[in-house]
Scaffold this motif. Structure first.
Motif, PDB file in Angstrom:
ATOM      1  N   CYS A 193      -2.875   2.154  28.662  1.00 47.07           N
ATOM      2  CA  CYS A 193      -3.653   3.390  28.525  1.00 47.07           C
ATOM      3  C   CYS A 193      -3.169   4.218  27.333  1.00 47.07           C
ATOM      4  N   GLY A 194      -4.055   4.483  26.400  1.00 53.67           N
ATOM      5  CA  GLY A 194      -3.693   5.322  25.249  1.00 53.67           C
ATOM      6  C   GLY A 194      -2.546   4.762  24.439  1.00 53.67           C
TER       7      GLY A 194
ATOM      8  N   ALA B  26      -7.227  -2.754  28.239  1.00 51.55           N
ATOM      9  CA  ALA B  26      -6.807  -1.620  27.403  1.00 51.55           C
ATOM     10  C   ALA B  26      -7.847  -0.510  27.449  1.00 51.55           C
ATOM     11  N   ILE B  27      -7.346   0.714  27.520  1.00 51.49           N
ATOM     12  CA  ILE B  27      -8.226   1.893  27.460  1.00 51.49           C
ATOM     13  C   ILE B  27      -7.777   2.695  26.244  1.00 51.49           C
ATOM     14  N   ASN B  28      -8.668   2.864  25.287  1.00 51.52           N
ATOM     15  CA  ASN B  28      -8.299   3.599  24.069  1.00 51.52           C
ATOM     16  C   ASN B  28      -9.550   4.261  23.504  1.00 51.52           C
ATOM     17  N   SER B  29      -9.396   5.491  22.995  1.00 54.41           N
ATOM     18  CA  SER B  29     -10.555   6.217  22.470  1.00 54.41           C
ATOM     19  C   SER B  29     -10.977   5.696  21.091  1.00 54.41           C
TER      20      SER B  29
ATOM     21  N   VAL C  19      -8.808   8.303  28.066  1.00 59.00           N
ATOM     22  CA  VAL C  19      -8.018   7.884  29.220  1.00 59.00           C
ATOM     23  C   VAL C  19      -8.065   8.932  30.353  1.00 59.00           C
ATOM     24  N   HIS C  20      -8.189  10.206  29.993  1.00 59.92           N
ATOM     25  CA  HIS C  20      -8.196  11.281  31.005  1.00 59.92           C
ATOM     26  C   HIS C  20      -9.503  11.291  31.801  1.00 59.92           C
ATOM     27  N   GLN C  21     -10.525  10.634  31.258  1.00 61.77           N
ATOM     28  CA  GLN C  21     -11.775  10.526  32.009  1.00 61.77           C
ATOM     29  C   GLN C  21     -11.873   9.188  32.736  1.00 61.77           C
TER      30      GLN C  21
ATOM     31  N   PRO D 266      -9.214   8.648  36.045  1.00 62.52           N
ATOM     32  CA  PRO D 266      -9.655   9.274  37.303  1.00 62.52           C
ATOM     33  C   PRO D 266     -10.864   8.566  37.921  1.00 62.52           C
ATOM     34  N   LYS D 267     -11.756   8.060  37.053  1.00 58.56           N
ATOM     35  CA  LYS D 267     -12.928   7.332  37.589  1.00 58.56           C
ATOM     36  C   LYS D 267     -12.486   6.026  38.253  1.00 58.56           C
ATOM     37  N   LEU D 268     -11.535   5.374  37.612  1.00 57.38           N
ATOM     38  CA  LEU D 268     -11.007   4.121  38.184  1.00 57.38           C
ATOM     39  C   LEU D 268     -10.373   4.391  39.549  1.00 57.38           C
ATOM     40  N   ILE D 269      -9.586   5.475  39.612  1.00 50.98           N
ATOM     41  CA  ILE D 269      -8.904   5.830  40.861  1.00 50.98           C
ATOM     42  C   ILE D 269      -9.939   6.115  41.947  1.00 50.98           C
ATOM     43  N   LYS D 270     -10.957   6.872  41.561  1.00 45.40           N
ATOM     44  CA  LYS D 270     -12.003   7.234  42.528  1.00 45.40           C
ATOM     45  C   LYS D 270     -12.704   5.968  43.050  1.00 45.40           C
TER      46      LYS D 270
END
Ligand code: FAD
Length: 340
Positions: free
Chosen positions: A279-280, A299-302, A320-322, A325-329
């Protein structure tokens, strides 16, 4: 050139692995080195031995046999109950001079590094530190150690042609463990220990043990880089849901967002999880060394051009901040995960 304490004409064609242990448990890296040592020994027709020091530790020899050792040399003494550099170096030195192994491998743990450096000086031999690969030339029995240098820019192959033992330290997680063969047995060889309290200058006043983080064994690694902006609580939530653990890049550790023992990469931990979620993280070579053994990388990257994407199986372009949380939800809606 200074000659080593014994040379290649006196060596025995055997590989020794230092079996680091504490509180009756062998360090996993020692078992990893036995598994690798077994492969090497088979390739060149040598024997593989473990060297075990401690107090009432001989039962651990069975574990070493299961991971490939043919013999285990055991040095037991009440003064060896806890690691002290002077006591341990003295006994290992005596054992090396007696057994004259061609190759001697130690784990690149704090104690293993301490011991290896001191022994290399005493044996007047070289030390290949933090190796990422090992092989033996079957023609001349020379150990070829793979070490990355110049900040990871080059991969150096180091050979110790004349000096013995050929010493190397190996970082935890570099070699895979392999399957133990619990039926395999071997020879336990007791080493007489000559050690007096006066030989040990270190006084152990107190032993403090914390809950150690061992990222080398985590099945799921959720790693965070600068892009996470220090919000490791978010990543911990995701890691907990997936039964994994949290790692980090070096800059985030340097900035004090997370403990040093969670640093992944060339100067940190090498992991081999089933899944690594990065992440990031930009994907610098120094970091990638630590996750290249993962079965699957997400990988999560803007930045759509981030180098980490070239290395990943699944690429998520976004903040990553969006996304986390969606993944967790979403994961919380999966019954098996939410109750895990
Ligand atoms: C000798 C040497 C040894 C080293 N050893 C290590 C090591 O062991 N481990 C290690 O990690 N590094 C190590 N480094 C440092 C390494 O070269 C890199 O500098 C480091 O890995 C970069 O960390 P990073 O990806 O967190 O930061 P950056 O390179 O700054 O990347 C941050 C990434 O986050 C992305 N981003 C920003 N905001 C967001 C957002 N909101 N959402 C999603 N993505 C976002 C950016 O696009 C960028 O790709 C070493 C360097 C040297 C010279």
């Amino acid at each position: 050139m200074v000659a080593s304490m014994y040379g290649k004409n006196e060596e025995k064609k055997t590989i020794w692995v230092y079996l680091e242990n504490d509180q009756g448990i062998l360090e996993r890296v020692s078992l990893e080195m036995l598994a690798k040592g077994r492969q090497l020994a088979n390739q060149v027709g040598w024997s593989l031995a473990g060297l075990l020091l401690g107090h009432q530790v001989s039962d651990l020899a069975n574990e070493a046999f299961a991971y490939g050792a043919d013999q285990v040399y055991v040095a037991e003494h009440p003064l060896l109950e806890y690691f002290t550099i002077d006591g341990y170096a003295r006994v290992v030195e005596q054992a090396l001079m007696e057994g004259v192994p061609s190759v001697f491998l130690l784990g690149a743990t704090p104690n293993g590094r301490d011991l290896a450096g001191r022994l290399a000086v005493r044996q007047r031999t070289g030390l290949n530190a933090d190796c990422t690969g090992l092989r033996i030339n079957p023609e001349n029995g020379v150990l070829i150690s793979e070490v990355s240098g110049f900040g990871g820019g080059v991969l150096a192959l180091i050979e110790m042609v004349n000096h013995r033992p050929q010493m190397a330290t190996v970082r935890p997680g570099v070699f895979s463990l392999g399957k133990p063969d619990r039926k395999k047995t071997g020879d336990v060889i007791a080493i007489p220990v000559e050690l007096a309290a006066d030989d040990i200058n270190t006084q152990i006043r107190e032993r403090v043990t914390g809950r150690a983080v061992d990222l080398t064994r985590t099945p799921v690694l959720v790693a965070g880089g600068r892009g996470v902006e220090g919000d490791f609580n978010l990543l911990t939530e995701l890691a907990d849901l997936l039964g994994g653990d949290v790692g980090a890049t070096r800059p985030t550790v340097d900035e004090g967002h997370i403990e040093r023992e969670r640093q992944i990469g060339q100067t940190g931990v090498v992991c081999s999880p089933k899944v690594a979620i990065c992440c990031g993280i930009s994907g610098a070579f120094h970091f990638l060394v630590g996750v290249e053994k993962a079965d699957l990388v997400i990988a999560i990257n803007s930045d759509p051009e981030a180098p980490i994407f070239e290395f990943s199986d699944y690429c998520i372009v976004g903040d990553v901040h969006q996304i986390v949380p969606k993944l967790i939800k979403a994961l919380r809606k999966v019954p098996e995960v939410s109750h895990a």
